[in-house]
Design an enzyme around this catalytic site. Structure first.
Site, PDB file in Angstrom:
ATOM      1  N   ARG A 186      -4.095  -9.825  -8.187  1.00  0.00           N
ATOM      2  CA  ARG A 186      -5.273  -9.789  -9.049  1.00  0.00           C
ATOM      3  C   ARG A 186      -5.214  -8.545  -9.929  1.00  0.00           C
ATOM      4  O   ARG A 186      -5.899  -7.557  -9.700  1.00  0.00           O
ATOM      5  CB  ARG A 186      -6.538  -9.787  -8.185  1.00  0.00           C
ATOM      6  CG  ARG A 186      -6.880 -11.172  -7.617  1.00  0.00           C
ATOM      7  CD  ARG A 186      -7.583 -12.011  -8.666  1.00  0.00           C
ATOM      8  NE  ARG A 186      -7.699 -13.419  -8.282  1.00  0.00           N
ATOM      9  CZ  ARG A 186      -8.747 -13.951  -7.679  1.00  0.00           C
ATOM     10  NH1 ARG A 186      -9.769 -13.203  -7.340  1.00  0.00           N
ATOM     11  NH2 ARG A 186      -8.780 -15.243  -7.418  1.00  0.00           N
ATOM     12  N   GLN A 223      -3.576 -12.302 -15.176  1.00  0.00           N
ATOM     13  CA  GLN A 223      -4.724 -13.207 -15.263  1.00  0.00           C
ATOM     14  C   GLN A 223      -4.361 -14.573 -15.821  1.00  0.00           C
ATOM     15  O   GLN A 223      -4.869 -15.595 -15.368  1.00  0.00           O
ATOM     16  CB  GLN A 223      -5.829 -12.572 -16.113  1.00  0.00           C
ATOM     17  CG  GLN A 223      -6.570 -11.461 -15.391  1.00  0.00           C
ATOM     18  CD  GLN A 223      -7.666 -10.843 -16.247  1.00  0.00           C
ATOM     19  OE1 GLN A 223      -7.741 -11.094 -17.451  1.00  0.00           O
ATOM     20  NE2 GLN A 223      -8.530 -10.065 -15.640  1.00  0.00           N
ATOM     21  N   ASP A 251      -2.866 -16.877 -13.073  1.00  0.00           N
ATOM     22  CA  ASP A 251      -3.623 -16.973 -11.825  1.00  0.00           C
ATOM     23  C   ASP A 251      -4.189 -18.383 -11.630  1.00  0.00           C
ATOM     24  O   ASP A 251      -5.245 -18.725 -12.144  1.00  0.00           O
ATOM     25  CB  ASP A 251      -4.758 -15.938 -11.841  1.00  0.00           C
ATOM     26  CG  ASP A 251      -5.450 -15.788 -10.496  1.00  0.00           C
ATOM     27  OD1 ASP A 251      -5.293 -16.681  -9.645  1.00  0.00           O
ATOM     28  OD2 ASP A 251      -6.148 -14.782 -10.302  1.00  0.00           O
ATOM     29  N   SER A 298      -7.748 -18.718  -9.962  1.00  0.00           N
ATOM     30  CA  SER A 298      -8.881 -18.494 -10.863  1.00  0.00           C
ATOM     31  C   SER A 298      -9.125 -19.705 -11.754  1.00  0.00           C
ATOM     32  O   SER A 298     -10.266 -20.161 -11.910  1.00  0.00           O
ATOM     33  CB  SER A 298      -8.638 -17.251 -11.724  1.00  0.00           C
ATOM     34  OG  SER A 298      -8.683 -16.080 -10.937  1.00  0.00           O
ATOM     35  N   TYR A 338      -9.842  -9.433  -3.930  1.00  0.00           N
ATOM     36  CA  TYR A 338     -10.375 -10.519  -3.122  1.00  0.00           C
ATOM     37  C   TYR A 338     -11.357  -9.957  -2.109  1.00  0.00           C
ATOM     38  O   TYR A 338     -11.213  -8.824  -1.640  1.00  0.00           O
ATOM     39  CB  TYR A 338      -9.257 -11.241  -2.352  1.00  0.00           C
ATOM     40  CG  TYR A 338      -8.255 -11.941  -3.218  1.00  0.00           C
ATOM     41  CD1 TYR A 338      -8.452 -13.253  -3.617  1.00  0.00           C
ATOM     42  CD2 TYR A 338      -7.092 -11.300  -3.628  1.00  0.00           C
ATOM     43  CE1 TYR A 338      -7.518 -13.913  -4.407  1.00  0.00           C
ATOM     44  CE2 TYR A 338      -6.151 -11.950  -4.425  1.00  0.00           C
ATOM     45  CZ  TYR A 338      -6.376 -13.257  -4.797  1.00  0.00           C
ATOM     46  OH  TYR A 338      -5.451 -13.895  -5.583  1.00  0.00           O
TER      47      TYR A 338
END
Length: 370
Positions: free
Chosen positions: A121, A126, A129, A132, A226
């Site tokens: 993360r 991003q 991911d 997500s 997380y």
């Protein structure tokens, strides 16, 4: 370098790991793309959508035999492993911490494996991911499912026959899924409250117009972005702080998951007994044991007047959008790992290091190959 796109075989799965649009971009980068027959059919992608952009559609066995890279969404299963050859590179969600037997089996085949759910993360990861991108859709669908299952509407409505008060929604866990659930429920007109072990999510919650239920989290810091497993003391404090809202809620959505571990129990049967008659509880963590003590994965149970739905709502129900997003994550990941279609194998680089679980048949731990 040939990329093989496999059809998902997990029960209920409708997504595909690479959409035709992303397959086209991979071909433009210099990769050959092989697609298993009907791989995208349940996501509204026809075989001709792939062949029209230059991909080759083949039978399952041919894809396994000819591809250098094999891509899936769900973990490779026993039938897959029978067809995997030494030296092939596997990419999927492996959930390696909770499936050590799968990782050992991949290593025994002499293959290499990247686990997409192990993506760190960090800001530069991003756009790779998958958790997500998929959880964002899950949060949206949880609210839509809740609206369908409830016997009330969400918004305040003033009619000639009288005024309907807005429904109350409570969300446990303000990660990607929780934030999208908050935003969706607010757009539909509900009164929304949320809670999370990570106090840094308070500002995000309030920015969406919801109330954040604060619980002292001293000593409960998150790990790598997380939420981590909560202590018994925190769980007790959370119950005390949240019970009033829980017992008033018309819809409760729980999203709390800890990577590689059983989901924490946030709502006990005793608490369910005090919830509103007719309330609906959507447990998005059911696949890992559930956040509600009474949840059963893939089932709807009614206990003490509360309808409890155990699901992942893994965005199978919006498989076209979910496939597009997952595919874009995979494209960015492959571009990150390669240079002119050849792997760089930069094991000192954080994204590569954390996602590479098996290298040439050897299991890696703590950044090293055993």
């Amino acid at each position: 370098m040939k990329i093989g796109i496999l059809k998902e075989t997990q029960l209920g799965e409708k997504r595909v790991s690479i959409s035709p649009n992303i397959a086209k971009q991979l071909i433009e980068l210099g990769f050959d793309v092989l697609v298993e027959e009907d791989a995208g059919s349940t996501s509204s992608f026809k075989d001709s959508d792939y062949t029209n952009i230059g991909a080759i559609v083949e039978k399952r066995g041919v894809v396994f035999k000819e591809a250098n890279i094999l891509i899936k969404i769900n973990p490779f299963d026993e039938e897959d492993l029978k067809l995997i050859d030494k030296g092939q590179i596997l990419m999927s969600q492996l959930f390696h911490k909770s499936h050590p037997e799968l990782i050992k089996a991949i290593a025994n085949k002499g293959a290499t494996a990247f686990s997409m759910d192990a993506m760190p993360r960090i800001s530069r990861a991003q756009d790779m991911d998958v958790l997500s991108s998929q959880n964002n859709l899950a949060g949206y669908k949880a609210v839509i499912l809740g609206a369908y299952e409830m016997t009330k509407i969400f918004p305040l409505m003033m009619t000639a026959a009288g005024t309907i008060t807005p429904s109350r929604v409570l969300i446990y866990g303000v990660g990607v899924a929780g934030l999208q659930a908050i935003a969706t429920a607010k757009r539909l007109g509900a009164v929304v409250e949320a809670t999370d072990i990570r106090l840094e999510t308070k500002e995000q919650t309030e920015s969406l117009g919801a109330k954040f239920i604060t619980v002292d989290n001293t000593g409960e810091e998150s790990e790598g972005g997380y939420a981590k497993a909560a202590s018994e003391e925190y769980a007790r404090k959370q119950k005390e702080a949240v019970d009033k809202s829980l017992f008033q809620a018309d819809l409760v959505i729980t999203t709390a998951m800890v990577p590689g571990r059983k989901s924490p129990i946030l709502i006990t049967e005793e608490q369910v007994k005090h919830m509103k008659n007719g309330a609906v509880l959507i447990d998005l963590a059911a696949a890992q044991g559930g956040n509600c003590e009474l949840s059963e994965m893939g089932k709807t149970v009614v206990k003490h007047g509360v309808k409890i739905i155990g699901t992942t709502i893994s965005p199978e129900s919006v498989s076209t959008n979910a496939s597009d997003l997952y595919a874009k994550n995979m494209l960015n990941f492959i571009k990150h790992l390669t240079d002119k279609t050849e792997f760089k194998w930069d094991l000192e680089e954080e994204i590569t290091d954390e996602t590479l679980i098996v290298k040439d048949g050897k299991i890696r731990k703590n950044g090293k190959t055993e």
